[in-house]
Design a protein around this motif. Structure first.
Motif, PDB file in Angstrom:
ATOM      1  N   ALA A  34     -20.942  34.771  16.988  1.00 16.96           N
ATOM      2  CA  ALA A  34     -21.463  34.219  18.243  1.00 16.96           C
ATOM      3  C   ALA A  34     -22.818  33.569  17.959  1.00 16.96           C
ATOM      4  O   ALA A  34     -23.654  34.143  17.272  1.00 16.96           O
ATOM      5  N   ARG A  64     -23.965  27.530  23.504  1.00 16.37           N
ATOM      6  CA  ARG A  64     -23.458  28.793  22.997  1.00 16.37           C
ATOM      7  C   ARG A  64     -22.056  28.570  22.443  1.00 16.37           C
ATOM      8  O   ARG A  64     -21.327  27.683  22.883  1.00 16.37           O
ATOM      9  N   ASP A  66     -18.702  30.961  20.596  1.00 14.14           N
ATOM     10  CA  ASP A  66     -18.156  32.240  20.149  1.00 14.14           C
ATOM     11  C   ASP A  66     -17.430  32.070  18.816  1.00 14.14           C
ATOM     12  O   ASP A  66     -16.720  32.959  18.369  1.00 14.14           O
TER      13      ASP A  66
END
Length: 175
Positions: A34, A64, A66
């Motif tokens: 992540a 962001r 993952d």
């Protein structure tokens, strides 16, 4: 994603070889990393920026990932010298993000905005790629960027050395 599958296949084969005949075994792929890059920075461009020296810039990035899916946005504002038009004002979506040891590289595509470069008329830059490299150093972050609309070849998750020291920054890199 291909790399995770390629690594999982040999691991699964080894697990099957080590499992006694008739015993059930469950093998899972390693968890995807992540990453995140969040914050903003602003400052005045130094002499090394040539024709843009003395102009103010501001960046906001919220990205962001993952490891499988990347999402986020960016906002860039580049003010011209007093009495001159704004050099650039654009926003977009982050398409790729990698991070490690406090450094993040995020690339994306402009979804809205324009630039005024040299004597050219205002140019819309929607669809052009951008790249941001940020080194999170607490209160003394450094960063740099590349713009496809100025001729830089921008590939996914490609960055440059973070040489610009903004006067204000709040970037946080995780990953």
């Amino acid at each position: 994603m291909k790399r995770t599958i390629a690594l999982a296949t040999p691991i699964a084969a080894l697990a099957l070889l080590a499992t006694p005949a008739g015993a059930a075994s469950e093998v899972t792929a390693p968890e995807a990393p992540a990453y995140s890059l969040r914050g903003s920075a602003s400052g005045t461009l130094p002499e090394s920026f040539g024709q843009w020296a003395g102009e103010k810039v501001r960046f906001t990035i919220d990205a962001r990932s993952d490891g499988a899916k990347t999402r986020g946005t960016f906002d860039v504002f580049h003010a011209g010298m007093p009495g001159k038009p704004t050099v650039g004002d654009f926003q977009g979506k982050i398409s790729c993000l990698v991070a490690g040891d406090g450094i993040a590289v995020a690339t994306g595509v402009i979804t809205k905005g324009y630039v005024n470069v040299g004597d050219k008329p205002t140019t819309e830059v929607r669809g052009k790629k951008v790249s941001f490299t940020v080194h999170d150093k607490g209160r003394h972050d450094t960063m740099f960027w590349m713009w496809e609309f100025l001729g830089a070849p921008v590939n996914d998750c490609q960055g440059t050395a973070p040489m610009f020291e903004p006067s204000k920054s709040s970037f946080k890199v995780k990953g």
